[in-house]
Scaffold this active site. Structure first.
Site, mmCIF file in Angstrom:
data_model
loop_
_atom_site.group_PDB
_atom_site.id
_atom_site.type_symbol
_atom_site.label_atom_id
_atom_site.label_comp_id
_atom_site.label_asym_id
_atom_site.label_seq_id
_atom_site.Cartn_x
_atom_site.Cartn_y
_atom_site.Cartn_z
ATOM 1 N N GLY A 157 24.938 12.054 83.741
ATOM 2 C CA GLY A 157 26.354 11.409 84.747
ATOM 3 C C GLY A 157 26.654 9.958 84.528
ATOM 4 O O GLY A 157 26.332 9.483 83.503
ATOM 5 N N ILE A 159 25.032 7.786 86.330
ATOM 6 C CA ILE A 159 24.197 6.878 86.209
ATOM 7 C C ILE A 159 23.041 7.347 84.593
ATOM 8 O O ILE A 159 22.446 6.135 84.604
ATOM 9 C CB ILE A 159 23.435 7.189 88.039
ATOM 10 C CG1 ILE A 159 23.944 6.566 89.225
ATOM 11 C CG2 ILE A 159 21.920 5.736 87.599
ATOM 12 C CD1 ILE A 159 23.863 7.315 90.160
ATOM 13 N N ARG A 236 16.250 12.767 93.044
ATOM 14 C CA ARG A 236 15.710 13.070 94.845
ATOM 15 C C ARG A 236 14.336 13.581 94.615
ATOM 16 O O ARG A 236 14.277 14.513 93.390
ATOM 17 C CB ARG A 236 16.678 14.592 95.814
ATOM 18 C CG ARG A 236 18.128 13.835 95.938
ATOM 19 C CD ARG A 236 18.048 13.339 96.999
ATOM 20 N NE ARG A 236 19.321 12.676 97.870
ATOM 21 C CZ ARG A 236 19.775 11.031 97.118
ATOM 22 N NH1 ARG A 236 19.328 11.167 96.768
ATOM 23 N NH2 ARG A 236 20.671 11.502 97.875
ATOM 24 N N GLU A 265 10.231 12.645 101.710
ATOM 25 C CA GLU A 265 10.399 10.853 102.107
ATOM 26 C C GLU A 265 10.922 11.126 103.551
ATOM 27 O O GLU A 265 11.088 11.641 104.288
ATOM 28 C CB GLU A 265 11.465 10.533 101.158
ATOM 29 C CG GLU A 265 12.345 10.634 100.737
ATOM 30 C CD GLU A 265 13.206 10.248 100.282
ATOM 31 O OE1 GLU A 265 12.817 10.510 98.827
ATOM 32 O OE2 GLU A 265 14.417 9.623 100.517
ATOM 33 N N HIS A 283 12.073 3.854 98.009
ATOM 34 C CA HIS A 283 13.571 4.757 98.171
ATOM 35 C C HIS A 283 14.799 3.580 97.678
ATOM 36 O O HIS A 283 15.728 3.436 98.426
ATOM 37 C CB HIS A 283 14.084 6.288 98.823
ATOM 38 C CG HIS A 283 15.922 6.735 98.073
ATOM 39 N ND1 HIS A 283 15.245 7.832 98.668
ATOM 40 C CD2 HIS A 283 16.350 6.193 97.702
ATOM 41 C CE1 HIS A 283 17.172 8.316 97.996
ATOM 42 N NE2 HIS A 283 17.358 7.406 97.487
ATOM 43 N N GLY A 285 16.544 2.108 94.879
ATOM 44 C CA GLY A 285 17.329 2.503 94.170
ATOM 45 C C GLY A 285 18.747 1.504 94.533
ATOM 46 O O GLY A 285 19.109 1.521 93.402
HETATM 47 C C1 8YV Z 1 21.218 5.919 99.665
HETATM 48 C C2 8YV Z 1 20.818 7.639 97.657
HETATM 49 O O1 8YV Z 1 21.298 4.663 99.878
HETATM 50 O O2 8YV Z 1 23.202 7.483 96.537
HETATM 51 C C3 8YV Z 1 22.207 7.944 96.967
HETATM 52 O O3 8YV Z 1 21.878 8.901 96.464
HETATM 53 O O4 8YV Z 1 19.518 8.330 96.888
HETATM 54 C C4 8YV Z 1 20.432 6.067 97.903
HETATM 55 O O5 8YV Z 1 21.688 4.702 96.894
HETATM 56 C C5 8YV Z 1 20.484 6.367 99.973
HETATM 57 O O6 8YV Z 1 21.139 7.729 100.335
HETATM 58 C C6 8YV Z 1 20.497 6.107 101.432
HETATM 59 O O7 8YV Z 1 20.852 7.445 102.625
#
Ligand code: 8YV
Length: 324
Positions: A157, A159, A236, A265, A283, A285
């Site tokens: 997708g 990203i 995930r 996590e 986490h 990212g």
């Molecule tokens: C979020 C993420 O910061 O965007 C997403 O799906 O995993 C991260 O960028 C995270 O979900 C914070 O709740």
């Protein structure tokens, strides 16, 4: 006109809280154990929910059924696997997320994690900090290199494409796995993940979480990837069969893993901590001030659009907007 009531399922960035407090009567759940108490006082009035994967509260069908006036759910994050979007669609509830504003940041993180895992930069830095360079000599030559690696994208997708663009600039041949072939993409396509794993040595996991992808990177996929295999997960924890991954790393079925996300996590499996061939990030990212501000503003703008009876900016595909 009186402000609509909003349920905030956990702590949010200051900028989100400030904007929500101006536009809504906010009922805040400080920690998941407080949910029942907050609902007892507010469930009948709630029109909006502000949530995110980090709050530990799932906006599932059962919770939605207790909020008869619910119209909109604003999610902090592009991934919305903690929300039952199909249940929301059935109830005519709009779900919004935070696409685009985090794409480049997450793609940068993915490449950083890939390089760290392949070239052992974390381990090399620890070697230096422990004073071993001066006493024991150079850090070892890394058995793995990007020079002879091919990348299989598990998900292609927005990203995924930003990651592939970077990986292509690093000279990596790219393939992608998905449900359907994308007509405008020239890279080899696989709808069988085991088959792709057999043909590449590096998997980049960037597909949505949730029941449809649970355990997608399975024991047999890891076996197909083989002893030079490296798995990077920036999506995930649920997408990878974590027990099978730990086993594969332990036995050398694959070479290594770089994980920004884990199954349970932030309470991660201690077995992961013991594995030397694993790079673990908490986490992060999207976790720069720049990008989180962009995400936070989008969460607030989506919810404020509801309060102003305007169209939301970024509804998810399952819940297209027609009218409030
Ligand atoms: C979020 C993420 O910061 O965007 C997403 O799906 O995993 C991260 O960028 C995270 O979900 C914070 O709740």
């Amino acid at each position: 006109m009186s402000k609509p009531a909003l349920l905030q399922t956990g702590p949010m960035m200051a900028l989100i809280e400030k904007e929500l407090n101006a536009a809504f009567i906010v009922h805040k759940v400080a920690k998941p154990a407080d949910l029942e108490g907050v609902l007892a006082a507010s469930a009948g009035s709630i029109e909006a929910v502000c949530t995110g994967g980090h709050t530990g509260v799932k906006t599932d069908a059962a919770l939605m059924a207790r909020l008869p006036k619910l119209k909109v759910i604003g999610n902090f994050g592009v991934g919305y696997d903690s929300i039952d979007a199909a249940a929301a669609a059935k109830r005519g509830v709009i779900v919004t997320n935070t696409p685009d504003v985090l794409t480049e940041e997450v793609a940068d993180t993915a490449l950083g994690l890939l390089l760290m895992t392949v070239r052992e930069f974390g381990q090399a830095e620890q070697y230096l900090r422990a004073g071993r360079w001066g006493t024991e000599g150079d850090y070892r030559l890394t058995p793995q290199s990007l020079r002879d690696r091919s990348l299989g994208m598990v998900g292609y997708g927005r990203i995924g494409k930003a990651i592939a663009k970077r990986a292509a600039a690093f000279g990596m041949p790219i393939s992608y796995f998905g449900r359907t072939k994308q007509s405008d993409v020239a890279y080899p396509f696989y709808n069988d993940l085991t088959a792709m794993a057999r043909d590449v040595d590096t998997l980049m996991v960037i597909t949505p979480g949730g029941p449809q992808t649970k355990g997608l990177v399975s024991r047999s996929v890891l076996e197909a990837l083989g002893p030079r295999g490296i798995v990077v997960n920036i999506a995930r924890g649920s997408v990878v069969d974590e027990a099978a991954l730990i086993d594969a790393l332990h036995k050398g079925t694959i070479w290594g893993a770089g994980l920004d996300v884990m199954y349970n996590e932030p309470n991660i499996d201690p077995a992961l901590l013991k594995l030397p061939n694993t790079v673990l990030l908490p986490h992060v990212g999207s976790a720069s001030i720049h990008t989180r501000n962009g995400m936070g503003q989008l969460v607030a703008d989506n919810l404020k659009a509801y309060a102003a009876k305007k169209a939301p900016l970024t509804p998810v595909p399952e819940t297209p907007f027609k009218a409030w």
